[in-house]
Design a protein around this motif. Structure first.
Motif, short mmCIF file in Angstrom:
data_model
loop_
_atom_site.label_atom_id
_atom_site.label_comp_id
_atom_site.label_asym_id
_atom_site.label_seq_id
_atom_site.Cartn_x
_atom_site.Cartn_y
_atom_site.Cartn_z
N GLN A 1 -0.28 5.96 11.51
CA GLN A 1 0.05 6.37 10.55
C GLN A 1 0.26 8.35 10.66
OE1 GLN A 1 -1.52 4.53 7.41
NE2 GLN A 1 -1.26 2.52 7.99
N SER A 2 1.89 8.18 10.04
CA SER A 2 2.16 9.59 9.86
C SER A 2 2.03 10.05 8.54
CB SER A 2 2.80 10.14 10.23
OG SER A 2 4.56 9.42 9.82
N PRO A 3 2.26 10.85 8.15
CA PRO A 3 1.89 10.77 5.85
C PRO A 3 3.62 10.64 5.60
CG PRO A 3 1.21 12.97 7.55
CD PRO A 3 1.31 12.42 8.03
N PRO A 4 3.88 10.77 4.83
CA PRO A 4 5.29 10.01 4.45
C PRO A 4 6.04 11.57 4.08
CG PRO A 4 4.06 9.98 1.98
CD PRO A 4 2.58 10.57 3.14
N THR A 5 7.51 11.59 4.51
CA THR A 5 7.94 12.83 3.57
C THR A 5 7.74 12.25 2.13
OG1 THR A 5 9.00 12.11 6.03
CG2 THR A 5 10.29 13.64 4.36
N VAL A 6 7.68 14.05 1.79
CA VAL A 6 7.44 13.64 -0.20
C VAL A 6 8.81 14.66 -0.24
CG1 VAL A 6 6.70 14.67 -1.95
CG2 VAL A 6 5.27 14.31 0.44
N PRO A 7 10.36 14.06 -1.24
CA PRO A 7 10.88 15.10 -2.05
C PRO A 7 10.61 16.10 -2.21
CG PRO A 7 11.05 12.48 -2.45
CD PRO A 7 9.68 12.97 -1.56
N ALA A 8 11.12 17.46 -1.64
CA ALA A 8 10.68 18.50 -1.79
C ALA A 8 12.09 19.62 -2.42
CB ALA A 8 10.37 19.88 -1.20
N PRO A 9 12.62 19.19 -4.32
CA PRO A 9 13.96 19.03 -4.76
C PRO A 9 13.10 21.05 -5.05
CG PRO A 9 12.48 18.16 -5.65
CD PRO A 9 12.15 18.13 -4.90
N ALA A 10 14.00 22.22 -4.97
CA ALA A 10 14.14 23.44 -5.39
C ALA A 10 14.48 23.57 -6.86
CB ALA A 10 15.11 24.42 -3.97
N GLY B 1 17.05 14.53 1.91
CA GLY B 1 16.18 13.35 3.07
C GLY B 1 15.34 12.81 3.10
N GLY B 2 14.37 13.50 1.96
CA GLY B 2 12.83 12.60 1.76
C GLY B 2 13.71 11.47 0.91
N ALA B 3 12.44 10.31 0.72
CA ALA B 3 12.20 8.96 0.81
C ALA B 3 12.85 9.17 -0.98
CB ALA B 3 10.70 7.66 0.99
N GLN B 4 13.15 7.83 -2.00
CA GLN B 4 13.26 7.86 -3.45
C GLN B 4 11.17 7.81 -3.70
OE1 GLN B 4 16.40 8.67 -5.19
NE2 GLN B 4 14.26 8.43 -6.51
N PRO C 1 0.50 -1.18 0.06
CA PRO C 1 -0.23 -0.41 -0.13
C PRO C 1 0.58 1.02 -0.11
CG PRO C 1 -0.07 -1.42 2.09
CD PRO C 1 0.89 -1.73 1.26
N GLY C 2 0.60 1.90 -0.47
CA GLY C 2 1.32 3.57 -0.91
C GLY C 2 0.25 4.45 -1.29
N TYR C 3 0.80 5.91 -1.48
CA TYR C 3 0.39 6.58 -2.36
C TYR C 3 1.26 7.20 -3.61
CZ TYR C 3 -0.73 7.54 2.90
OH TYR C 3 -0.69 7.38 4.03
N TRP C 4 -0.11 7.52 -4.62
CA TRP C 4 0.93 8.48 -5.97
C TRP C 4 1.18 9.64 -5.01
CZ3 TRP C 4 -2.18 6.72 -10.47
CH2 TRP C 4 -1.70 5.41 -10.32
N VAL C 5 2.48 10.78 -5.60
CA VAL C 5 2.86 12.11 -5.06
C VAL C 5 2.45 12.94 -6.35
CG1 VAL C 5 3.91 14.08 -4.51
CG2 VAL C 5 4.40 11.67 -3.53
N LEU D 1 2.28 13.64 -11.80
CA LEU D 1 2.86 12.28 -10.98
C LEU D 1 3.98 11.95 -10.79
CD1 LEU D 1 -0.62 10.32 -12.40
CD2 LEU D 1 -0.42 11.82 -9.95
N ARG D 2 4.27 12.48 -9.73
CA ARG D 2 5.41 12.33 -9.38
C ARG D 2 6.35 11.23 -9.16
NH1 ARG D 2 7.19 16.70 -5.02
NH2 ARG D 2 9.14 15.72 -5.44
N GLY D 3 5.30 10.15 -8.35
CA GLY D 3 6.02 9.12 -8.16
C GLY D 3 4.92 7.94 -7.31
N TRP D 4 5.22 7.49 -6.62
CA TRP D 4 5.07 6.34 -5.95
C TRP D 4 5.96 6.22 -4.23
CZ3 TRP D 4 6.76 1.81 -2.77
CH2 TRP D 4 5.12 0.76 -1.75
N LEU D 5 5.23 6.64 -3.56
CA LEU D 5 5.84 6.36 -1.97
C LEU D 5 4.93 5.55 -0.91
CD1 LEU D 5 7.03 10.03 -1.27
CD2 LEU D 5 8.48 8.25 -2.04
N PRO D 6 5.45 4.14 -0.32
CA PRO D 6 5.13 3.48 0.70
C PRO D 6 4.01 4.11 2.41
CG PRO D 6 7.85 3.70 1.21
CD PRO D 6 7.19 4.63 0.55
N ARG D 7 3.15 3.45 2.48
CA ARG D 7 2.02 4.11 4.04
C ARG D 7 3.26 3.30 4.62
NH1 ARG D 7 -3.87 2.67 3.34
NH2 ARG D 7 -2.76 0.91 3.92
N GLN D 8 3.09 4.30 5.68
CA GLN D 8 3.43 3.55 6.73
C GLN D 8 3.20 2.37 7.45
OE1 GLN D 8 4.37 6.13 9.94
NE2 GLN D 8 6.24 7.23 9.25
N ALA D 9 3.47 0.65 7.77
CA ALA D 9 2.37 -0.07 8.16
C ALA D 9 2.97 0.46 9.66
CB ALA D 9 3.34 -0.99 8.29
#
Length: 268
Positions: A127-136, A215-218, A94-98, A115-123
């Motif tokens: 549950q807390s929201p995932p850390t989304v990469p935020a490049p500038a 530091g965000g997940a890939q 299970p996870g999210y699309w960003v 649609l930047r990609g997929w991140l897993p959901r915490q098991a």
């Protein structure tokens, strides 16, 4: 003379068998239509992916934004407008699309939804929201065009569940990273004030600047393909069309026997 209960049973059987013939034939035609739809999707995918890559810009006409066409875009992320699309599984996980807007032109507020990609959901719970990469900075994004964000069926969409709905105004201080089931581009445009291009860009490769550097997940860029097995639908159609004549033959046999009973002289 035929008994009343026998006549009733015969008529009931004839009506049911006639209905079955119609239902079986209709199901066969429906499966053929599904096969034709999947063939059309396959042709659209082949045509889109066979087109020359498109560079998205402010003046790119909508007619050139063919689904499945390779495309590139340059702009800046609006991370404050990022939303998470729930229940998007990847290989059973299970996870999210960003989904984040990429602003192509600041002066006109023109953007493309990526649609930047997929991140897993915490098991773990809670549950807390995932850390989304935020490049500038300036971003160079490549991917494939879609006509809309792929939808999932929402059983709770018939009810007023605000937790799964898009906020009326973004960014929302109370929900800094909204998560929802489906995302409508027109509603998203109204909530953000951005002018979106009439297409969605599904990112297929990492951006020029590494998305995991902060530091965000890939993010994973593997998107599900639509089911294109039209031969399976034709096989199902053949089965339904095979059931239809069986029911028709049974109808004829019962009708023939009923006529014979009516013509037979009564036994004294």
């Amino acid at each position: 003379m035929a008994r009343p209960h026998t006549t009733f049973h015969t008529l009931t059987a004839l009506v049911l068998l006639g209905a079955l013939v119609f239902v079986f034939a209709s199901l066969g035609n429906w499966q053929l239509s599904r096969a034709a739809q999947r063939d059309a999707i396959r042709l659209a995918i082949d045509a889109g992916r066979g087109s020359a890559p498109l560079a998205l810009g402010v003046d790119t006409p909508a007619v050139e934004m063919v689904p499945w066409r390779p495309a590139t875009a340059h702009g800046h992320w609006r991370h404050d407008l990022t939303v998470l699309l729930e229940n998007r599984n990847y290989q059973g996980r299970p996870g999210y699309w960003v989904a984040t807007p990429l602003v192509l032109d600041e002066s006109s507020s023109t953007a493309v939804l990526v649609l930047r990609g997929w991140l897993p959901r915490q098991a773990s719970f809670p549950q807390s929201p995932p850390t989304v990469p935020a490049p500038a900075g300036e971003q160079a994004i490549s991917g494939e065009l879609l006509d809309r964000v792929p939808r999932l069926f929402e059983l709770w969409s018939w009810s007023d569940n605000s937790a799964t709905q898009l906020p009326k105004k973004l960014p929302d201080p109370e929900r800094p990273l909204p998560s929802l089931q489906n995302l409508d581009l027109a509603a998203y445009s109204a909530a953000t004030g951005l002018k979106f291009k009439p297409a969605v860009l599904a990112q297929t490769s990492a951006a020029a600047s590494p998305e995991s550097a902060d530091g965000g997940a890939q993010l994973l860029h593997e998107w599900p393909e639509p089911s294109l097995d039209s031969d399976k639908n034709r096989g199902y159609a053949l089965q339904w069309f095979g059931f239809a004549p069986i029911a028709a033959i049974a109808w004829l046999v019962i009708a023939w026997r009923a006529l014979r009973r009516r013509k037979s002289p009564p036994i004294l």
